[in-house]
Scaffold this motif. Structure first.
Motif, PDB file in Angstrom:
ATOM      1  N   GLU A 280       1.846  18.050   3.877  1.00 29.05           N
ATOM      2  CA  GLU A 280       0.479  18.527   3.702  1.00 29.05           C
ATOM      3  C   GLU A 280      -0.507  17.379   3.570  1.00 29.05           C
ATOM      4  N   GLU A 281      -0.126  16.328   2.820  1.00 27.56           N
ATOM      5  CA  GLU A 281      -1.078  15.228   2.630  1.00 27.56           C
ATOM      6  C   GLU A 281      -1.269  14.439   3.936  1.00 27.56           C
ATOM      7  N   VAL A 282      -0.235  14.348   4.741  1.00 23.44           N
ATOM      8  CA  VAL A 282      -0.402  13.671   6.031  1.00 23.44           C
ATOM      9  C   VAL A 282      -1.333  14.469   6.921  1.00 23.44           C
ATOM     10  N   PHE A 283      -1.132  15.797   6.955  1.00 25.30           N
ATOM     11  CA  PHE A 283      -1.969  16.640   7.803  1.00 25.30           C
ATOM     12  C   PHE A 283      -3.424  16.573   7.352  1.00 25.30           C
ATOM     13  N   GLN A 284      -3.649  16.656   6.022  1.00 27.72           N
ATOM     14  CA  GLN A 284      -5.013  16.615   5.498  1.00 27.72           C
ATOM     15  C   GLN A 284      -5.669  15.266   5.784  1.00 27.72           C
ATOM     16  N   LEU A 285      -4.893  14.166   5.599  1.00 30.92           N
ATOM     17  CA  LEU A 285      -5.437  12.836   5.853  1.00 30.92           C
ATOM     18  C   LEU A 285      -5.777  12.665   7.331  1.00 30.92           C
ATOM     19  N   ALA A 286      -4.908  13.179   8.197  1.00 25.11           N
ATOM     20  CA  ALA A 286      -5.165  13.065   9.633  1.00 25.11           C
ATOM     21  C   ALA A 286      -6.373  13.870  10.057  1.00 25.11           C
TER      22      ALA A 286
END
Length: 615
Positions: free
Chosen positions: A147-153
């Motif tokens: 989730e944090e990778v998706f949000q950061l991207a």
């Protein structure tokens, strides 16, 4: 309102296969209900306000660390499918390479965002994690939550806002009825965003084009040199630097004479470029950093601006050292071939000469035998016996000759003896003349062989008719055996400055071939012509025409090839060697025939280097 872009392309650089798998799982499109990007802005829930952002989808492209990363990035920009985000595995031991790569990417696209994937242990991080544009990159520790990778991207792949722009303005949303309105300021934001997007797109295209051109310069196998209008070096490519052993800063701003040497100072190349506008394939040389000369082939053109003003020169140089080496090797092999062919020709001529001399010696032996038999059976001894008889009767010589039966026979016998001795003298003189002719023939054969044995390459004034006579003398035995009629048609020509050895050997070989070609025909005529061709320039043509078996049209040029022969057991060297020697004398050996059974004519064309002693 700003529409969040979908289908965003992400470039993954140098990531471990496990990391790549985690990234693909994390950046796959989630359910809309689970979307947490911008879930609430200014205390307003987007779902409750009726605003449904489009579901973001990421397209991942993986590439290994290296120079092809830039190529892949530039290609995407040129094709209109740029990358909006780059994920780089920051665990590389060489952080400087990663940092330089990112800076190069930003030169191509100033709006690009980057994410560095680093291990959780800070001790393994780079010593100095310093990169320009701090607002355009972030650090992601691995392992990470999807989730944090998706949000950061999602956040980093949003377009840059214009100064003063608000992506979501709380005043434009109403929480009472779930409806929203667009204020005039939002319209201004949209217009500014469109202009900014167009500008950034243009900058990206320019950066990609510049990288594309730079990549061409770097990838060129030939050496590139750009000379400025002030005659200083402006641009060089890596191929030139590698060839000459220089660093780029050692050449930029310097005079081209530093690498062209004396040829540049003499102005030949520059003068041709300025006068003609372009040159192609001009042979010159470069000077390396150590002063060594390198043979090159230069092509170049003049640069002009839109007003036609001189801007500089563009030169492309190709290293032809290997080509020159091969040409020199070919020349040496050709010389060796000529020498080998010459020696074979000399051996062939020597065999013919020895055969001719052997026949002459046989004829000499026959003549000597005739003279020996003549002298052994000569009646000259009877003169002595008659002298003794007359001396015995000297006191009554008159009575003895007139009354004695034997004495009466003496006068008649003396008359017959005189006739016999005269005949013996005639026969002896005839054989002696023949001996002289045979000896002269042998001397001519030996002299011809001596001429062939002389070193070639030396020119001297020669009488062409005498050289033709020598060539006929060498082949005299074959001419006589095959009963060939020789017809000589010589024009009056001055002495010719030529290599006598080569001229004689060509004629010997051509005449011998003509004799061999007439062995199987009934009519055997050999015509040798010497013609003066009036120019300009003047030239000389020697023709050898036979009535032999002729040459087919397909073989007219093949007969001069090495190893090609129409005769059984022939080695195909004489005409090939003759063609090489004719070329060496700046002439040509050629053939003409109407076909098989029609005879053939060989032409030896020579430049008119005549010798006039009185001038």
């Amino acid at each position: 309102m700003v529409q969040i872009p979908a289908h965003r392309r992400v470039l993954v650089v140098g990531a471990h296969p496990e990391t790549q798998s985690m990234l693909r799982d994390a950046l796959s499109a989630p359910d809309v209900g689970d979307l947490s990007v911008g879930g609430s802005l200014n205390g307003k829930n987007l779902a409750s306000s009726g605003v449904q952002p489009s579901v973001t989808q990421f397209a991942l492209v993986s590439v290994e660390m290296g120079l092809h990363v830039l190529s892949k990035f530039a290609e995407a920009q040129v094709t209109g499918n740029p990358f909006v985000l780059v994920l780089i595995d920051g665990r590389s031991e060489d952080w400087e390479v990663v940092r330089d790569l990112v800076e190069s990417l930003w030169e191509c696209d100033q709006t690009l965002r980057c994410i560095f994937c680093l291990p959780p242990d800070r001790a393994s991080w780079p010593h100095r994690l310093v990169v320009s544009r701090p607002e355009q990159w972030a650090v992601l520790r691995s392992p990470f939550l999807g989730e944090e990778v998706f949000q950061l991207a999602c956040c980093l792949s949003l377009p840059f806002p214009v100064s003063g722009e608000t992506v979501f303005n709380g005043a434009t949303y109403s929480g009472e009825n779930g409806c929203h309105s667009i204020s005039p300021s939002d319209i201004h934001v949209h217009n500014g965003e469109a202009a900014t997007g167009a500008l950034e797109s243009t900058r990206g295209e320019l950066a990609a084009s510049r990288y594309y051109v730079d990549n061409i310069f770097r990838s060129m196998a030939d050496s590139l040199l750009v000379i400025n209008a002030d005659m200083t070096i402006g641009v060089v490519n890596p191929s030139l630097l590698n060839l000459l052993g220089y660093q780029e800063d050692e050449l930029i701003g310097e005079s081209p004479g530093l690498i062209f040497g004396e040829e540049f100072s003499q102005g030949a190349i520059i003068e041709n470029l300025l006068l003609q506008g372009s040159v192609s394939g001009v042979e010159s040389s470069f000077l390396t950093h150590e002063g060594q000369k390198i043979a090159i082939s230069v092509s170049g053109s003049m640069m002009q601006d839109l007003q036609g003003q001189f801007q500089g020169l563009v030169c492309v140089a190709q290293d032809i050292t290997e080509q020159k080496r091969m040409e020199e090797e070919k020349l040496q092999l050709n010389e060796q071939l000529m020498e080998t062919s010459r020696q074979l020709g000399m051996a062939e001529v020597a065999t013919g000469v020895l055969h001719n001399v052997g026949n002459v010696l046989n004829s000499i032996n026959v003549s000597i035998g005739v003279i020996t038999d003549l002298l052994q059976n000569s009646m000259v001894e009877d003169v002595g016996r008659i002298s003794q008889l007359l001396d015995k009767h000297h006191e009554d010589l008159g009575t003895y000759l007139s009354q004695n039966p034997k004495g009466k026979q003496v006068p008649g016998y003396l008359g017959k003896l005189s006739g016999q001795l005269k005949e013996e003298k005639r026969v002896a003189l005839l054989e002696l003349v023949r001996l002289r002719e045979y000896a002269g023939h042998a001397q001519q054969c030996v002299a011809a062989q001596q001429d062939l044995a002389k070193p070639s390459g030396m020119t001297e004034p020669v009488c062409v008719a005498e050289v033709v006579a020598e060539a006929l003398a060498v082949n005299q035995e074959m001419l006589e055996e095959t009963k060939i009629t020789v017809i000589q048609e010589f024009q009056e020509v001055p002495q010719l400055n030529v290599d006598k050895h080569q001229l004689l050997q060509i004629l010997v070989d051509v005449i011998r071939n003509a004799c061999q070609a007439m062995e199987s025909v009934a009519r055997r005529d050999l015509v040798v012509r010497v013609k003066l061709i009036i120019g300009p320039p003047d030239s000389l043509c020697l023709e050898v025409q036979d009535t032999g078996s002729g040459i087919s049209p397909d073989d007219l040029t093949k007969v001069f090839g090495q190893g090609y022969s129409t005769k059984y057991g022939g080695r195909g060297l004489s005409l090939h060697h003759g063609a090489l020697m004719a070329k060496n004398m700046c002439g040509a050996l050629r053939a003409h025939s109407e076909g098989l059974g029609q005879g053939a004519t060989f032409f030896l064309d020579l430049p008119g280097n005549f010798n006039f002693p009185g001038l």
